[in-house]
Design an enzyme around this catalytic site. Structure first.
Site, mmCIF file in Angstrom:
data_model
loop_
_atom_site.group_PDB
_atom_site.id
_atom_site.type_symbol
_atom_site.label_atom_id
_atom_site.label_comp_id
_atom_site.label_asym_id
_atom_site.label_seq_id
_atom_site.Cartn_x
_atom_site.Cartn_y
_atom_site.Cartn_z
ATOM 1 N N LYS A 127 -62.804 -42.671 38.440
ATOM 2 C CA LYS A 127 -61.852 -43.953 38.847
ATOM 3 C C LYS A 127 -62.380 -45.288 38.951
ATOM 4 C CE LYS A 127 -59.176 -44.231 42.483
ATOM 5 N NZ LYS A 127 -59.529 -45.676 43.266
ATOM 6 N N ASP A 131 -64.391 -41.650 42.876
ATOM 7 C CA ASP A 131 -64.399 -43.382 42.403
ATOM 8 C C ASP A 131 -66.026 -43.689 42.088
ATOM 9 O OD1 ASP A 131 -62.165 -44.949 42.856
ATOM 10 O OD2 ASP A 131 -62.221 -44.620 45.060
ATOM 11 N N GLU A 145 -61.811 -49.546 39.552
ATOM 12 C CA GLU A 145 -60.826 -50.509 39.713
ATOM 13 C C GLU A 145 -60.997 -51.675 38.650
ATOM 14 O OE1 GLU A 145 -61.144 -52.009 43.784
ATOM 15 O OE2 GLU A 145 -61.169 -49.940 44.635
ATOM 16 N N GLU A 162 -51.584 -49.787 43.360
ATOM 17 C CA GLU A 162 -51.793 -49.645 44.906
ATOM 18 C C GLU A 162 -50.872 -51.092 45.561
ATOM 19 O OE1 GLU A 162 -55.577 -49.080 46.749
ATOM 20 O OE2 GLU A 162 -54.941 -49.684 48.672
ATOM 21 N N ASP A 184 -63.536 -44.044 47.488
ATOM 22 C CA ASP A 184 -64.584 -44.802 48.039
ATOM 23 C C ASP A 184 -64.257 -45.358 49.271
ATOM 24 O OD1 ASP A 184 -63.070 -46.489 47.134
ATOM 25 O OD2 ASP A 184 -64.346 -47.997 46.336
ATOM 26 N N SER A 185 -62.933 -44.808 49.608
ATOM 27 C CA SER A 185 -62.575 -44.961 51.284
ATOM 28 C C SER A 185 -63.339 -44.122 51.945
ATOM 29 C CB SER A 185 -61.011 -44.640 51.358
ATOM 30 O OG SER A 185 -60.824 -43.387 50.590
HETATM 31 O O1 KIV Z 1 -60.504 -44.788 47.871
HETATM 32 C C1 KIV Z 1 -59.478 -44.370 47.938
HETATM 33 O O2 KIV Z 1 -58.982 -43.759 48.938
HETATM 34 C C2 KIV Z 1 -58.361 -44.889 46.759
HETATM 35 C C3 KIV Z 1 -56.927 -44.644 47.200
HETATM 36 C C4 KIV Z 1 -56.287 -45.405 47.982
HETATM 37 C C5 KIV Z 1 -55.968 -44.519 45.776
HETATM 38 O O3 KIV Z 1 -58.788 -45.421 45.936
#
Ligand code: KIV
Length: 262
Positions: free
Chosen positions: A110, A81, A112, A179, A42-43
């Site tokens: 993924k 994500d 959180e 992280e 989600d970055s």
């Molecule tokens: O979204 C992302 O880039 C991440 C990484 C920092 C693992 O979750």
């Protein structure tokens, strides 16, 4: 590679490499690399769209980036994500989001954190959707930390992350991103788990490492986190290529005869 291979790698003490990717062009390059796995993070909201945090990534944005990556990534293992709050609105809503990402081409999702959405993690894992956890600094919680800060510095905080990691394993997660925690915490949690940890700013004791692709390629002009090593001078290389193109256009040496249709 599939989620079970992550476990096998840990048992065989083989380190795992992962990078983020958000688009088809880089996915094609990654598909030909030895990298073990790709995260459509989600970055994307920050790296691709210039938002100040990952909170702006919604399901539609994640679907579009996941589809683009999946078109180019085969045979790589692709994790997508679950965006901000998408797994906090009940199991049904979370399953719908996971279905969108998995049908867009992800092989795993993924999520959180763990507390308050254990039911989601367990239901997904039991439904054949591999779940990767994410502990330590959870970027979707940036406003509760008051910034992007290292987590788990005190003994209590480290124990709390270790508890959450053990819980994720119990619930059926196949791996955990750790992280921004001190290296000793990363190592201790890694040793305590049967499933692999993938570190980002969590030291060399993790079972694998992940970096944002643009950081790894030295393409980030604004942000240089301590843990991100540039394996290429991306800014220099791109800037240089653009200057050479500009010069060639202005000098009239581009296009050449060979680059022109008769
Ligand atoms: O979204 C992302 O880039 C991440 C990484 C920092 C693992 O979750």
């Amino acid at each position: 590679m599939c989620s079970r291979d992550f476990l096998r790698a840990k048992l065989e003490k083989r380190k795992l490499s992962m990078v983020t990717c958000y688009d088809y062009t880089f996915a094609r390059l990654l598909s030909q690399s030895p990298i073990d796995g790709i995260l459509v993070g989600d970055s994307a909201a920050m790296v691709m769209h210039g938002h100040p945090s990952t909170l702006s990534a919604n399901v539609e944005l994640m679907r579009l980036h996941t589809e683009a990556v999946a078109r180019g990534a085969a045979p790589k293992f692709v994790v997508a994500d679950m965006p901000f709050l998408s797994f906090r609105k009940g199991v049904e809503a979370a399953l719908d989001t996971a279905a969108v990402l998995m049908t867009a081409g992800a092989h795993a999702v993924k999520i959180e954190g763990v507390d308050g959405h254990e039911d989601v993690i367990q239901r997904l894992a039991q439904s054949g959707v591999p779940v990767m956890g994410h502990l330590g600094l959870q970027p979707q919680s940036v406003h509760s930390y008051g910034g992007y800060r290292v987590q788990g510095r005190s003994e209590d905080a480290a124990q709390e992350i270790a508890r959450q990691a053990a819980r994720l394993e119990e619930l059926g997660a196949f791996a955990i991103v750790l992280e921004c925690v001190p290296a000793a915490v990363g190592e201790r949690i890694t040793e305590s788990l049967g499933i692999p940890t993938i570190g980002i700013g969590a030291g060399g004791g993790c079972d694998g490492q992940i970096l944002v692709l643009q950081d790894l390629l030295g393409m980030n002009v604004d942000f240089h986190p301590k843990f991100a090593r540039s394996f290429l001078d991306g800014v220099g290389s791109v800037t240089n290529a653009l200057s050479r193109f500009d010069e060639a256009v202005k000098a009239g040496t581009f296009p050449s005869k060979e680059e022109t249709y008769s």
